[in-house]
Scaffold this motif. Structure first.
Motif, PDB file in Angstrom:
ATOM      1  N   GLN A 109       0.833  -1.194  -0.132  1.00  0.00           N
ATOM      2  CA  GLN A 109       0.044  -0.027   0.022  1.00  0.00           C
ATOM      3  C   GLN A 109       0.914   1.259   0.086  1.00  0.00           C
ATOM      4  OE1 GLN A 109      -2.930  -0.353  -0.951  1.00  0.00           O
ATOM      5  NE2 GLN A 109      -3.491  -2.267   0.021  1.00  0.00           N
ATOM      6  N   LEU A 291      -5.174   8.450  -9.292  1.00  0.00           N
ATOM      7  CA  LEU A 291      -5.846   7.820  -8.305  1.00  0.00           C
ATOM      8  C   LEU A 291      -7.235   7.588  -8.640  1.00  0.00           C
ATOM      9  CD1 LEU A 291      -5.064   9.052  -4.606  1.00  0.00           C
ATOM     10  CD2 LEU A 291      -4.797   6.891  -5.413  1.00  0.00           C
ATOM     11  N   LEU A 298      -4.726  -3.333 -14.201  1.00  0.00           N
ATOM     12  CA  LEU A 298      -4.881  -3.117 -12.899  1.00  0.00           C
ATOM     13  C   LEU A 298      -4.077  -3.953 -11.962  1.00  0.00           C
ATOM     14  CD1 LEU A 298      -8.856  -4.116 -13.205  1.00  0.00           C
ATOM     15  CD2 LEU A 298      -7.744  -1.930 -12.550  1.00  0.00           C
ATOM     16  N   TYR A 299      -3.213  -4.863 -12.683  1.00  0.00           N
ATOM     17  CA  TYR A 299      -2.430  -5.976 -11.760  1.00  0.00           C
ATOM     18  C   TYR A 299      -0.895  -5.201 -11.778  1.00  0.00           C
ATOM     19  CZ  TYR A 299      -5.716  -9.491 -12.281  1.00  0.00           C
ATOM     20  OH  TYR A 299      -6.895 -10.228 -12.135  1.00  0.00           O
ATOM     21  N   SER A 300      -0.099  -5.515 -10.549  1.00  0.00           N
ATOM     22  CA  SER A 300       1.410  -5.352 -10.614  1.00  0.00           C
ATOM     23  C   SER A 300       1.863  -6.182  -9.798  1.00  0.00           C
ATOM     24  CB  SER A 300       1.215  -4.092  -9.635  1.00  0.00           C
ATOM     25  OG  SER A 300       0.922  -4.029  -8.544  1.00  0.00           O
ATOM     26  N   VAL A 301       3.350  -6.234 -10.301  1.00  0.00           N
ATOM     27  CA  VAL A 301       4.081  -7.344  -9.758  1.00  0.00           C
ATOM     28  C   VAL A 301       5.227  -6.696  -8.920  1.00  0.00           C
ATOM     29  CG1 VAL A 301       5.750  -9.243 -10.147  1.00  0.00           C
ATOM     30  CG2 VAL A 301       3.631  -8.731 -11.727  1.00  0.00           C
ATOM     31  N   ALA A 302       5.609  -7.235  -7.640  1.00  0.00           N
ATOM     32  CA  ALA A 302       6.626  -6.613  -6.927  1.00  0.00           C
ATOM     33  C   ALA A 302       7.196  -7.746  -6.072  1.00  0.00           C
ATOM     34  CB  ALA A 302       6.023  -5.785  -5.652  1.00  0.00           C
TER      35      ALA A 302
ATOM     36  N   VAL B  74       4.850 -11.054  -5.541  1.00  0.00           N
ATOM     37  CA  VAL B  74       3.536 -10.774  -5.103  1.00  0.00           C
ATOM     38  C   VAL B  74       2.879  -9.981  -6.284  1.00  0.00           C
ATOM     39  CG1 VAL B  74       4.105  -9.090  -3.767  1.00  0.00           C
ATOM     40  CG2 VAL B  74       1.924 -10.220  -3.524  1.00  0.00           C
ATOM     41  N   VAL B  75       1.738 -10.774  -6.804  1.00  0.00           N
ATOM     42  CA  VAL B  75       0.988 -10.109  -7.438  1.00  0.00           C
ATOM     43  C   VAL B  75      -0.344  -9.260  -7.016  1.00  0.00           C
ATOM     44  CG1 VAL B  75      -0.285 -10.253  -9.914  1.00  0.00           C
ATOM     45  CG2 VAL B  75       1.651 -11.594  -9.488  1.00  0.00           C
ATOM     46  N   ARG B  76      -0.544  -8.025  -7.222  1.00  0.00           N
ATOM     47  CA  ARG B  76      -1.682  -7.189  -6.702  1.00  0.00           C
ATOM     48  C   ARG B  76      -2.564  -6.864  -7.654  1.00  0.00           C
ATOM     49  NH1 ARG B  76       2.889  -5.137  -3.499  1.00  0.00           N
ATOM     50  NH2 ARG B  76       2.793  -6.252  -1.582  1.00  0.00           N
ATOM     51  N   ARG B  77      -3.692  -6.892  -7.172  1.00  0.00           N
ATOM     52  CA  ARG B  77      -4.764  -6.279  -8.138  1.00  0.00           C
ATOM     53  C   ARG B  77      -5.632  -5.010  -7.804  1.00  0.00           C
ATOM     54  NH1 ARG B  77      -8.915 -10.298 -10.140  1.00  0.00           N
ATOM     55  NH2 ARG B  77      -9.628  -9.882  -7.959  1.00  0.00           N
ATOM     56  N   LYS B  78      -5.867  -4.005  -8.213  1.00  0.00           N
ATOM     57  CA  LYS B  78      -6.241  -2.732  -7.976  1.00  0.00           C
ATOM     58  C   LYS B  78      -7.790  -2.870  -8.173  1.00  0.00           C
ATOM     59  CE  LYS B  78      -3.029   1.166  -8.626  1.00  0.00           C
ATOM     60  NZ  LYS B  78      -1.766   0.461  -9.031  1.00  0.00           N
ATOM     61  N   GLN B  83     -14.134   5.386  -4.929  1.00  0.00           N
ATOM     62  CA  GLN B  83     -13.835   6.135  -6.239  1.00  0.00           C
ATOM     63  C   GLN B  83     -12.328   6.136  -6.405  1.00  0.00           C
ATOM     64  OE1 GLN B  83     -16.343   8.073  -8.131  1.00  0.00           O
ATOM     65  NE2 GLN B  83     -17.549   6.963  -6.665  1.00  0.00           N
ATOM     66  N   LEU B  84     -11.613   5.335  -5.565  1.00  0.00           N
ATOM     67  CA  LEU B  84     -10.066   5.534  -5.864  1.00  0.00           C
ATOM     68  C   LEU B  84      -9.922   3.747  -6.021  1.00  0.00           C
ATOM     69  CD1 LEU B  84      -9.002   7.176  -2.438  1.00  0.00           C
ATOM     70  CD2 LEU B  84      -9.432   8.199  -4.631  1.00  0.00           C
ATOM     71  N   TRP B  85      -8.674   4.006  -6.864  1.00  0.00           N
ATOM     72  CA  TRP B  85      -8.108   2.676  -7.351  1.00  0.00           C
ATOM     73  C   TRP B  85      -6.923   2.054  -6.299  1.00  0.00           C
ATOM     74  CZ3 TRP B  85     -10.320  -0.583 -10.639  1.00  0.00           C
ATOM     75  CH2 TRP B  85     -11.476   0.210 -11.625  1.00  0.00           C
ATOM     76  N   ILE B  86      -7.401   1.107  -5.852  1.00  0.00           N
ATOM     77  CA  ILE B  86      -6.556   0.604  -4.628  1.00  0.00           C
ATOM     78  C   ILE B  86      -6.079  -1.010  -4.750  1.00  0.00           C
ATOM     79  CG2 ILE B  86      -6.610   0.215  -1.968  1.00  0.00           C
ATOM     80  CD1 ILE B  86      -8.323   2.687  -1.965  1.00  0.00           C
ATOM     81  N   ASN B  87      -4.742  -1.216  -4.344  1.00  0.00           N
ATOM     82  CA  ASN B  87      -4.588  -2.599  -4.212  1.00  0.00           C
ATOM     83  C   ASN B  87      -5.351  -3.322  -3.429  1.00  0.00           C
ATOM     84  OD1 ASN B  87      -2.363  -2.567  -6.242  1.00  0.00           O
ATOM     85  ND2 ASN B  87      -0.964  -1.957  -4.777  1.00  0.00           N
ATOM     86  N   ARG B  88      -5.863  -4.418  -3.664  1.00  0.00           N
ATOM     87  CA  ARG B  88      -6.763  -5.091  -2.937  1.00  0.00           C
ATOM     88  C   ARG B  88      -6.303  -6.554  -2.685  1.00  0.00           C
ATOM     89  NH1 ARG B  88     -12.999  -4.834  -2.485  1.00  0.00           N
ATOM     90  NH2 ARG B  88     -13.401  -5.053  -0.373  1.00  0.00           N
ATOM     91  N   VAL B  92       0.610 -14.657  -4.063  1.00  0.00           N
ATOM     92  CA  VAL B  92       2.034 -14.948  -3.850  1.00  0.00           C
ATOM     93  C   VAL B  92       2.509 -16.015  -4.729  1.00  0.00           C
ATOM     94  CG1 VAL B  92       3.964 -15.640  -2.471  1.00  0.00           C
ATOM     95  CG2 VAL B  92       2.051 -13.979  -1.408  1.00  0.00           C
ATOM     96  N   LEU B 144      -6.076 -15.905 -13.046  1.00  0.00           N
ATOM     97  CA  LEU B 144      -6.137 -14.534 -13.390  1.00  0.00           C
ATOM     98  C   LEU B 144      -4.620 -13.818 -12.956  1.00  0.00           C
ATOM     99  CD1 LEU B 144      -9.717 -13.272 -12.658  1.00  0.00           C
ATOM    100  CD2 LEU B 144      -8.600 -13.450 -14.857  1.00  0.00           C
ATOM    101  N   PHE B 145      -4.465 -14.235 -11.853  1.00  0.00           N
ATOM    102  CA  PHE B 145      -3.130 -13.357 -11.283  1.00  0.00           C
ATOM    103  C   PHE B 145      -1.891 -13.980 -11.951  1.00  0.00           C
ATOM    104  CE2 PHE B 145      -4.163 -10.757  -7.825  1.00  0.00           C
ATOM    105  CZ  PHE B 145      -5.261 -11.182  -7.496  1.00  0.00           C
TER     106      PHE B 145
END
Lengths: 306, 253
Positions: A109, A291, A298-302, B74-78, B83-88, B92, B144-145
């Motif tokens: 985050q 934002l 939508l995806y990201s890798v870390a 780690v793969v994250r999806r927003k 109204q905000l685009w947030i990693n949820r 892994v 999907l991930f």
């Protein structure tokens, strides 16, 4: 010319980074702010990972405030005692900031918190500055000279206990607000990669009523020390300070600041503050747009944090 | 199943192989120095046929995979929240190759079947098969991930599929050029070569090369990991020095 960054682990164009450092240095010299709030986003928008950008801007702020502090020391425009209290609190704040930074990074985050905080803080400060400078401009147009400090006015802060005397600033005030201000600047600085000058200077002027001629030197000293602490802590906990990137930024920044300072002296204070306000609002807007708009990916890798 | 069985037989030690395959990288070590901006390295191979073996009706096919050092990702999806685009949501993936290239003389799906591709990880879409460690998401969700991971790595040039990269300059010799991008991770890279004819795996070989940081890059990176406090102190001292020098050089009063 490309150079490979050992910690960010990617090559960047030296000229681009030098140019960014110089441009931000110019602005910081012109307005007397550290410029971290511009440099960190610029680095992030140009593809440097946010964690590296934030951690690397901290030593760059150390460099730019060092030359400033030296200048103000020669003019005896530093309240060392006030700066001392601010920076003890600031170091605690920045230590907790670095710790929170690590937690946020592990939770994925960090980018969100950086974006939201930038949007809120820059939006708030920029908005306030815009109003203030517009009012000042209107006043000067009406023929009244604008003054930042209106003496004789007391606010709630002067009713707080634990009073302390700050000789150079000719102040006798409670240490509570001083500690709170110092700690929050330190915290914000290490989480967001900003020196916090643009928050600290108005806070010292409007809340503590520190004389304007003492404010900048004092805030620079506080920023110098808290950012040095933040650099150390970022290096130890997050290991994301990129020394090569930092050095290029510093060289650009030091050069840019000189031109900015002489340019800034030719402009009037209210105009400068208006310009700075617009600049801050523009950065806030940029973060806000990112934002709210649906990202293309939508995806990201870390890498998984330990 | 039968294909798998045949493959296992071929891999058993001591099995008499009619064909032999060798693969080499043009260098054992790729140095990342301050001007590193990606590099091309050559891969060379030889196919040797036993004199007793009769010539095959089908032509030889070669698939070469190059895997970088494994990493936990780690793969994250927003998601849109207020109204905000947030990693949820996140998943892994453990021991995923940080770099993966698949080079072949023609598309791998034309060379051999799905089971073999899956078994040997031929193609970037076949390599990240390790399921999530967390495991509370359903298989469709994990998929999907997984596909997002592969897509992102492909767009960064870290996962590469080059179905026409292998050429045969003369009979029994193969060559290919492998591109490592500028942000290629450092560590040991494993090159695996597979020789097919008519969809059947005939021989394999393994080679490796290492990507290492050198000079100031190596020094800075090593110190930052092994002596982080020293690294921090050096960073602070350097910054104060640069600021001080700048202040003196450009002294205005």
């Amino acid at each position: 010319m490309q150079i490979y960054l050992p910690i960010a682990e990617l090559p960047v164009s030296v000229l681009l980074i030098l140019g960014m450092g110089a441009a931000v240095g110019f602005i910081s010299g012109m307005f007397g702010v550290g410029g971290g709030f511009l440099l960190t986003p610029l680095l992030i928008f140009s593809g440097i990972p946010p964690s590296v950008a934030v951690a690397t801007v901290t030593p760059q702020i150390v460099a730019s405030s060092t030359s400033g502090v030296l200048n103000y020391f020669r003019r005896k425009a530093v309240d060392v005692k006030l700066a001392g209290v601010l920076l003890v609190a600031g170091s605690v704040g920045s230590a907790s900031g670095v710790w929170v930074f690590g937690l946020l990074r592990a939770a994925g985050q960090l980018d969100l918190v950086i974006s939201v905080s930038y949007m809120l803080f820059l939006g708030l400060i920029g908005g306030l500055m815009l109003l203030e400078s517009l009012r000042a401009l209107a006043k000067t147009r009406a023929g009244v000279s604008a003054s930042m400090r209106e003496p004789g006015q007391h606010n709630f802060i002067h009713k707080l206990p634990f009073k302390m005397r700050f000789k150079r600033s000719r102040l006798y005030i409670s240490v509570i607000p001083v500690i709170l201000i110092g700690a929050s600047i330190g915290f914000l600085g290490s989480v967001l990669g900003i020196g916090g000058g643009f928050i600290l200077v108005p806070a010292l002027i409007y809340l503590l009523r520190v004389p304007t001629n003492i404010v900048i030197g004092t805030s620079l000293l506080q920023i110098l020390v808290t950012m040095a602490v933040a650099t150390l802590l970022h290096a130890v906990t997050n290991q994301s300070v990129d020394i090569i990137l930092g050095l290029i930024l510093m060289v650009g920044g030091v050069i840019g600041a000189q031109f900015g300072a002489s340019f800034g002296q030719k402009m009037r204070g209210e105009q400068l503050r208006l310009l700075l306000a617009l600049l801050i609002l523009a950065v806030a807007l940029r973060f806000g747009v990112n934002l709210v708009l649906q990202p293309a990916e939508l995806y990201s890798v870390a890498p998984l944090a330990m | 199943m039968r294909a798998l069985f045949a493959v296992v037989l071929l891999l058993l030690p001591g099995t008499a192989l009619a064909e032999d395959l060798r693969i080499f990288a043009s260098q054992d070590e790729v140095a990342i120095s301050s001007n590193f901006n990606g590099i091309d390295i050559g891969l060379f191979g030889a196919i040797r046929r036993d004199r007793a073996t009769v010539a095959r009706a089908a032509d030889y096919d070669v698939v070469v995979t190059v895997a970088g050092p494994p990493a936990d990702l780690v793969v994250r999806r927003k998601d849109e929240i207020l109204q905000l685009w947030i990693n949820r949501a996140s998943e892994v993936f453990r021991s995923v190759p940080s770099y993966f290239a698949t080079l072949s003389n023609r598309p791998v799906r034309d060379i051999t079947n799905d089971a073999v591709r899956e078994r040997f990880g031929l193609g970037s879409d076949r390599v990240v098969l390790d399921r999530s460690a967390a495991g509370d998401a359903g298989p469709e969700e994990v998929e999907l991930f997984r596909s997002a991971l592969v897509r992102l790595r492909r767009s960064e040039g870290l996962y590469v599929d080059e179905p026409r990269a292998i050429a045969y300059p003369m009979e029994g010799i193969l060559q290919a050029r492998l591109h490592l991008p500028a942000d290629t991770p450092d560590g040991l890279y494993t090159v695996r070569a597979y020789l097919f004819a008519g969809g059947v795996l005939l021989a394999t070989d393994v080679a490796s090369f290492e990507v290492v940081k050198t000079g100031i890059e190596e020094l800075a990176f090593d110190v930052s990991r092994q002596q982080p406090l020293l690294y921090g102190i050096v960073a602070v001292v350097l910054s104060v020095m640069v600021g001080w020098i700048g202040g003196v050089v450009f002294r205005r009063d």
